[in-house]
Design a protein around this motif. Structure first.
Motif, PDB file in Angstrom:
ATOM      1  N   PHE A  86       0.828  -1.209   0.000  1.00  0.00           N
ATOM      2  CA  PHE A  86       0.000   0.000   0.000  1.00  0.00           C
ATOM      3  C   PHE A  86       0.862   1.259   0.000  1.00  0.00           C
ATOM      4  O   PHE A  86       0.648   2.200   0.764  1.00  0.00           O
ATOM      5  CB  PHE A  86      -0.980  -0.010   1.182  1.00  0.00           C
ATOM      6  N   GLY A  87       1.875   1.265  -0.861  1.00  0.00           N
ATOM      7  CA  GLY A  87       2.708   2.433  -1.063  1.00  0.00           C
ATOM      8  C   GLY A  87       3.805   2.649  -0.038  1.00  0.00           C
ATOM      9  O   GLY A  87       4.603   3.570  -0.174  1.00  0.00           O
ATOM     10  N   ASP A 112      -0.737  -3.389  -7.623  1.00  0.00           N
ATOM     11  CA  ASP A 112      -0.166  -2.094  -7.246  1.00  0.00           C
ATOM     12  C   ASP A 112      -0.088  -1.904  -5.732  1.00  0.00           C
ATOM     13  O   ASP A 112       0.689  -1.085  -5.246  1.00  0.00           O
ATOM     14  CB  ASP A 112      -0.975  -0.943  -7.867  1.00  0.00           C
ATOM     15  N   ASP A 113      -0.901  -2.636  -4.977  1.00  0.00           N
ATOM     16  CA  ASP A 113      -0.888  -2.512  -3.514  1.00  0.00           C
ATOM     17  C   ASP A 113       0.165  -3.400  -2.867  1.00  0.00           C
ATOM     18  O   ASP A 113       0.512  -3.219  -1.704  1.00  0.00           O
ATOM     19  CB  ASP A 113      -2.264  -2.859  -2.939  1.00  0.00           C
ATOM     20  N   SER A 114       0.665  -4.378  -3.569  1.00  0.00           N
ATOM     21  CA  SER A 114       1.676  -5.302  -3.058  1.00  0.00           C
ATOM     22  C   SER A 114       2.664  -5.554  -4.190  1.00  0.00           C
ATOM     23  O   SER A 114       2.433  -6.392  -5.044  1.00  0.00           O
ATOM     24  CB  SER A 114       1.020  -6.611  -2.618  1.00  0.00           C
TER      25      SER A 114
END
Length: 99
Positions: free
Chosen positions: A33-34, A91-93
């Motif tokens: 998560f960034g 995109d979160d991991s």
């Protein structure tokens, strides 16, 4: 034949890879998560009787010296990369190669 290990560093602890008995081959950062959660280092073993030192970063604890024999060994870098990229879901991991 060469052998390799996978070590990690987080905001809580640092695995010391500056060691004449290890050669860092590749590094990857894992983001969730960034936020960077872990740096993975793939190291080539130059001396099988070396020890790995783990130091506290955000937590205070004495340096921990661990014999290399307790770490899983891999015959190729590709075997380790396969394990690392299992975390690369979306995109979160995601996993990003550093070097």
């Amino acid at each position: 034949m060469s052998e390799y290990i996978l070590v990690s560093t987080t905001e809580r602890y640092k695995t010391v890879t500056e060691n004449p008995d290890l050669e860092t081959v590749k590094e990857y950062e894992y983001y969730f998560f960034g936020k960077k959660k872990t740096t993975f280092s793939i190291c080539k073993i130059k001396n099988p009787v070396t020890r790995i030192v783990i130091q506290g970063v955000s937590e205070v604890f004495p340096d921990n010296s661990i014999p290399l024999k307790v770490f899983p060994k891999f015959e190729t870098v590709e075997e380790i990369e396969k394990e690392i990229y299992e975390l690369n879901q979306d995109d979160d991991s995601k996993v990003v190669m550093v070097q």
